[in-house]
Write an enzyme that holds these catalytic residues in place. Structure first.
Site, PDB file in Angstrom:
ATOM      1  N   ASP A   1     -13.462   4.908   1.314  1.00  0.00           N
ATOM      2  CA  ASP A   1     -14.199   4.122   2.574  1.00  0.00           C
ATOM      3  C   ASP A   1     -15.147   5.164   3.089  1.00  0.00           C
ATOM      4  O   ASP A   1     -16.090   4.446   3.760  1.00  0.00           O
ATOM      5  CB  ASP A   1     -13.148   3.979   3.404  1.00  0.00           C
ATOM      6  CG  ASP A   1     -12.242   2.565   3.115  1.00  0.00           C
ATOM      7  OD1 ASP A   1     -13.073   1.744   2.004  1.00  0.00           O
ATOM      8  OD2 ASP A   1     -11.209   2.216   3.618  1.00  0.00           O
TER       9      ASP A   1
ATOM     10  N   ARG B   1       0.896  -0.933  -0.041  1.00  0.00           N
ATOM     11  CA  ARG B   1      -0.052   0.030  -0.077  1.00  0.00           C
ATOM     12  C   ARG B   1       0.902   1.167   0.071  1.00  0.00           C
ATOM     13  O   ARG B   1       0.727   2.342  -0.578  1.00  0.00           O
ATOM     14  CB  ARG B   1      -0.786  -0.046   1.001  1.00  0.00           C
ATOM     15  CG  ARG B   1      -1.784  -1.172   1.432  1.00  0.00           C
ATOM     16  CD  ARG B   1      -2.905  -1.024   2.535  1.00  0.00           C
ATOM     17  NE  ARG B   1      -4.174   0.141   2.404  1.00  0.00           N
ATOM     18  CZ  ARG B   1      -5.001   0.239   1.811  1.00  0.00           C
ATOM     19  NH1 ARG B   1      -5.512  -1.234   1.135  1.00  0.00           N
ATOM     20  NH2 ARG B   1      -5.944   1.063   1.639  1.00  0.00           N
TER      21      ARG B   1
ATOM     22  N   TYR C   1       0.198 -13.193  -1.876  1.00  0.00           N
ATOM     23  CA  TYR C   1       0.861 -12.734  -3.133  1.00  0.00           C
ATOM     24  C   TYR C   1       1.870 -11.931  -2.684  1.00  0.00           C
ATOM     25  O   TYR C   1       2.227 -11.485  -1.758  1.00  0.00           O
ATOM     26  CB  TYR C   1      -0.368 -12.198  -3.893  1.00  0.00           C
ATOM     27  CG  TYR C   1      -0.926 -10.941  -3.041  1.00  0.00           C
ATOM     28  CD1 TYR C   1      -0.102  -9.725  -2.981  1.00  0.00           C
ATOM     29  CD2 TYR C   1      -2.120 -11.210  -2.687  1.00  0.00           C
ATOM     30  CE1 TYR C   1      -0.961  -8.942  -2.445  1.00  0.00           C
ATOM     31  CE2 TYR C   1      -2.978 -10.325  -1.900  1.00  0.00           C
ATOM     32  CZ  TYR C   1      -2.342  -8.872  -1.907  1.00  0.00           C
ATOM     33  OH  TYR C   1      -3.022  -7.866  -1.169  1.00  0.00           O
TER      34      TYR C   1
END
Length: 431
Positions: free
Chosen positions: A308, A123, A230
């Site tokens: 969000d 991120r 991942y």
């Protein structure tokens, strides 16, 4: 035609220069909003309560719909220095023995179908490239908003903890699931606990088992639980996140931790390869997933929501960051298309965005039930459905989204589409 295009540019340019936008929140959504507004020639200031910009958490997926917008911002090449290009996506495996139930062949088909690849990244790497598209003068740190009101003429008024008062033309609430701005638009209510908690860890690649280092997004699904892994950070780490029933001590925090023993206990009896991966991750973080019902409206006058704050969603489709970036791009275009009437621009923005984000909230919510079915007839039917469908095609409605097609007929398109494609102040966009 050249004259009409010049008139369009003059009309849009003159109006947007007079707009003053305040963005609350300096995360992925807030920085994306600042970057896309700047691209449209609109002045925006990002107010972030933290003393520095940093993205906590770990990995995320950047699917074609998000990669397309990073390319249009001119930051995709920088992003790719740190991202991992996936060859396999949505590789569902059975919890007990790792049997592959379904997988996307991203290496062969993703770009052909959607014009972009799919990537995974930390991120912080996505935050960094978005930050690079916003000038230093457009970011103010250590600014905690304590009050949002509206003057008699409709102009928003922001009050900050340090006593400063700001009166912008538009306020964008990109301040997350606990949004201060949201409470001024929708009925104030606390987010509900979902009954699900997440464990997370970043595993150094030299300690990670070989199966987890592949350029693949893998999901192990089983009764009441699922686990995802991942590679991120140009392959230097493996992102590990797992979901389980939340106990009474689960909290909503990116900094709360659990123990390796607690993590292992949740996945006892699962494929032993996962034990090796969990142990390699060291002390895991643990947080509770919060739940909010979709909003019917995002805007009130000259105040709106993004990311969000507008549509928190479970992470089970990997679209949280992507939808915030889409919001930012559409909102910027709408404001550029209605510089004289920001309230109308915000109404258009939510009209364009709410149906899509609501659908993603709903399918992400339902995925928890699908992934966590106990073994039995329903689980067998689910596994067969996975085998019978290509998830890369089935999720096409997510990946194929294109800003230049979605807002057709809107004021933003009619007034500023040519302006957008000309790449105001930046490189020319691909036609």
């Amino acid at each position: 035609m050249a004259t009409a295009e010049a008139e369009c540019e003059q009309m849009v340019g003159a109006g947007v220069k007079n707009l003053r936008i305040a963005i609350l929140g300096g995360g992925i959504g807030g920085l994306a909003a600042g970057a896309f507004l700047r691209r449209e020639g609109i002045s925006a200031t990002i107010y972030e309560q933290a003393s520095q910009l940093k993205e906590v958490g770990a990995g995320l997926v950047v699917a074609p719909n998000a990669a397309r917008l990073l390319r249009r911002l001119g930051v995709l090449d920088d992003f790719l220095r740190h991202a991992v290009r996936l060859e396999i996506g949505w590789e569902f495996r059975r919890w007990q023995d790792g049997t592959v139930l379904s997988a996307e062949d991203l290496a062969a088909a993703c770009e052909q179908l959607y014009g972009e690849h799919t990537y995974t990244a930390h991120r912080a790497d996505l935050l960094h490239v978005l930050r690079s598209a916003v000038p230093d003068s457009g970011i103010r740190l250590g600014k905690r908003c304590v009050d949002l009101t509206t003057r008699g003429d409709g102009r928003p008024v922001l009050r900050f903890a340090d006593g400063e008062i700001v009166e912008p033309d538009v306020v964008i609430g990109a301040d997350g699931i606990h949004s201060v701005v949201r409470s001024t638009i929708a009925e104030s209510s606390p987010a509900a606990y979902s009954g699900i908690c997440a464990f997370r860890a970043l595993v150094p690649s030299e300690r990670a088992p070989a199966f987890s280092r592949r350029n693949a997004q893998t999901l192990w699904i089983g009764p009441g639980h699922h686990l995802v892994h991942y590679p991120v950070s140009a392959g230097r780490f493996v992102n590990l996140v797992a979901f389980a029933p939340a106990g009474d001590d689960a909290v909503e925090s990116w900094t709360a931790t659990a123990t390796v023993e607690e993590f292992l206990a949740e996945f006892e009896g699962w494929d032993p390869r996962l034990t090796e991966l969990i142990q390699a991750g060291g002390t895991p973080g643990r947080w509770a997933l919060l739940d909010r019902a979709p909003l019917r409206r995002w805007s009130k006058g000259a105040v709106t929501l993004l990311g969000d704050a507008a549509h928190p969603m479970f992470p089970f489709f990997g679209q949280g960051a992507a939808q915030a970036i889409e919001d930012a791009a559409v909102l910027a275009r709408c404001l550029a298309g209605e510089p004289g009437d920001p309230s109308q621009a915000l109404r258009r923005y939510e009209t364009l965005r709410i149906p899509r984000t609501r659908r993603l909230q709903e399918v992400s919510h339902a995925r928890a039930l699908i992934n966590h079915l106990p073994d039995g007839p329903e689980q067998q039917a689910r596994d067969k459905s996975f085998a019978d469908a290509d998830p890369l095609v089935a999720n096409g409605w997510i990946y194929a989204y294109d800003l230049d097609e979605a807002p057709e007929g809107s004021a933003a398109t009619s007034r500023s589409a040519m302006y957008w494609r000309a790449g105001r102040g930046t490189r020319k966009l691909p036609e």
